[in-house]
Design a protein around this motif. Structure first.
Motif, PDB file in Angstrom:
ATOM      1  N   GLN A  34       0.841  -1.189   0.000  1.00 58.75           N
ATOM      2  CA  GLN A  34       0.000   0.000   0.000  1.00 58.75           C
ATOM      3  C   GLN A  34       0.878   1.241   0.000  1.00 58.75           C
ATOM      4  OE1 GLN A  34      -2.076  -1.256   3.669  1.00 58.75           O
ATOM      5  NE2 GLN A  34      -3.991  -0.827   2.586  1.00 58.75           N
ATOM      6  N   ARG A  63       1.122   4.178   1.740  1.00 60.86           N
ATOM      7  CA  ARG A  63       0.610   4.788   2.963  1.00 60.86           C
ATOM      8  C   ARG A  63       1.607   5.746   3.618  1.00 60.86           C
ATOM      9  NH1 ARG A  63      -3.933   3.795   5.405  1.00 60.86           N
ATOM     10  NH2 ARG A  63      -5.282   2.072   4.769  1.00 60.86           N
ATOM     11  N   ASP A  68      -4.669  11.836   1.130  1.00 56.12           N
ATOM     12  CA  ASP A  68      -5.373  10.763   0.435  1.00 56.12           C
ATOM     13  C   ASP A  68      -5.648  11.122  -1.020  1.00 56.12           C
ATOM     14  OD1 ASP A  68      -7.258  12.707   0.865  1.00 56.12           O
ATOM     15  OD2 ASP A  68      -8.702  11.416   1.903  1.00 56.12           O
ATOM     16  N   THR A  94      -8.278  -3.171  -0.467  1.00 57.48           N
ATOM     17  CA  THR A  94      -7.709  -2.290   0.556  1.00 57.48           C
ATOM     18  C   THR A  94      -7.476  -2.984   1.896  1.00 57.48           C
ATOM     19  OG1 THR A  94      -9.919  -1.544   1.203  1.00 57.48           O
ATOM     20  CG2 THR A  94      -8.777  -0.251  -0.478  1.00 57.48           C
ATOM     21  N   GLY A 132      -7.403   6.515  -6.907  1.00 54.42           N
ATOM     22  CA  GLY A 132      -7.749   7.376  -5.797  1.00 54.42           C
ATOM     23  C   GLY A 132      -9.093   6.971  -5.233  1.00 54.42           C
ATOM     24  N   ARG A 137      -7.577   4.266  -3.325  1.00 54.62           N
ATOM     25  CA  ARG A 137      -6.311   4.956  -3.062  1.00 54.62           C
ATOM     26  C   ARG A 137      -5.342   4.100  -2.243  1.00 54.62           C
ATOM     27  NH1 ARG A 137      -2.107   6.183  -1.593  1.00 54.62           N
ATOM     28  NH2 ARG A 137      -1.164   8.245  -1.290  1.00 54.62           N
ATOM     29  N   PHE A 138      -5.851   3.356  -1.289  1.00 56.14           N
ATOM     30  CA  PHE A 138      -4.965   2.581  -0.424  1.00 56.14           C
ATOM     31  C   PHE A 138      -5.072   1.077  -0.704  1.00 56.14           C
ATOM     32  CE2 PHE A 138      -5.813   6.550   1.896  1.00 56.14           C
ATOM     33  CZ  PHE A 138      -4.512   7.016   1.992  1.00 56.14           C
ATOM     34  N   ARG A 165       2.747  11.811  -6.582  1.00 59.91           N
ATOM     35  CA  ARG A 165       1.892  11.817  -5.408  1.00 59.91           C
ATOM     36  C   ARG A 165       1.859  13.193  -4.744  1.00 59.91           C
ATOM     37  NH1 ARG A 165       4.044   6.244  -2.972  1.00 59.91           N
ATOM     38  NH2 ARG A 165       4.528   5.214  -4.950  1.00 59.91           N
TER      39      ARG A 165
END
Length: 233
Positions: free
Chosen positions: A149, A151, A156, A175, A196, A200-201, A229
């Motif tokens: 991920q 992160r 976000d 996710t 996104g 997104r994650f 990003r």
């Protein structure tokens, strides 16, 4: 430097020839794939720029993970230097990180606008997208990237991914876990992938690259991936 800065060459990138056209798709909520978004000239310019960014100081390097394993890709950061698991202003060789190029910011904003045309207000961070960091990864033949991920950012906002060179099999997961469900996508040179919102994650990675699938006129050995990003730092 790996592969003499991942190959060298000049000339014009050939067109797709007899290859069947691929259409825009949305493989997951918030994820948009736009095949062939970068034209031939744009690809050549980006490959040349990546060669410049890869040179020391603060150049392309191999990253050692906390478990001691070395990543099979080589990477260079712009704006911020990525390390497991965070960002810093000084690269691994002690030099200041290269600046994040304004032209790359403009390209990434155009990519987000293209991906979310008509729905930009529905995707977190898309309407006021202000990217400030890029990670450029070079995949030599045999390289891959495990599911992970993104992160390390404090925002976000969407991730913009640009592919150059060899085709890869990209795995877009869920996710929650590294296990199924996932969707496998073929990313070719010039393709744009933006993810996104709900995706997104998502866990994602590169299962494999397909050696020799790059247009020879790019002068590129392997695959380059530029991810842009908004760090939130």
């Amino acid at each position: 430097m790996q592969g003499e800065l991942f190959g060298a060459g000049d000339g014009d990138v050939a067109g797709s020839g007899g290859a069947p056209a691929r259409g825009r798709s949305e493989p997951a909520p918030g994820a948009v794939l736009v095949p062939g978004w970068l034209d031939a000239d744009a690809q050549l310019r980006l490959v040349a720029a990546c060669r410049d960014w890869a040179r020391p100081p603060a150049g392309m390097r191999t990253v050692r993970m906390p478990n001691g394993a070395m990543m099979s890709v080589r990477t260079v950061g712009l704006g911020w230097d990525w390390y497991p698991y965070g960002y810093r202003r000084v690269a691994a060789d002690g030099a200041p990180v290269k600046a994040f190029p304004p032209e790359l910011a403009r390209l990434a904003r155009s990519a987000v606008a293209e991906a979310y045309a008509g729905t930009v207000d529905d995707i977190a961070g898309a309407a006021g997208y202000e990217p400030d960091v890029a990670i450029v990864n070079h995949y030599p033949h045999g390289a891959k990237m495990g599911l992970h991920q993104d992160r390390d950012e404090r925002a976000d906002a969407p991730v913009v991914s640009l592919s150059l060179g060899d085709t890869c099999l990209f795995r877009l997961g869920n996710t929650e876990t590294r296990t199924r469900p996932w969707t496998d996508l073929e990313l070719r040179s010039g393709d744009l992938l933006v993810f996104g919102g709900p995706t997104r994650f998502a866990y994602h990675g590169v299962v494999r690259t397909l050696p020799g699938t790059a247009d020879p006129a790019l002068g590129l050995t392997g695959r380059l991936n530029i991810t842009v990003r908004q760090s939130g730092l």
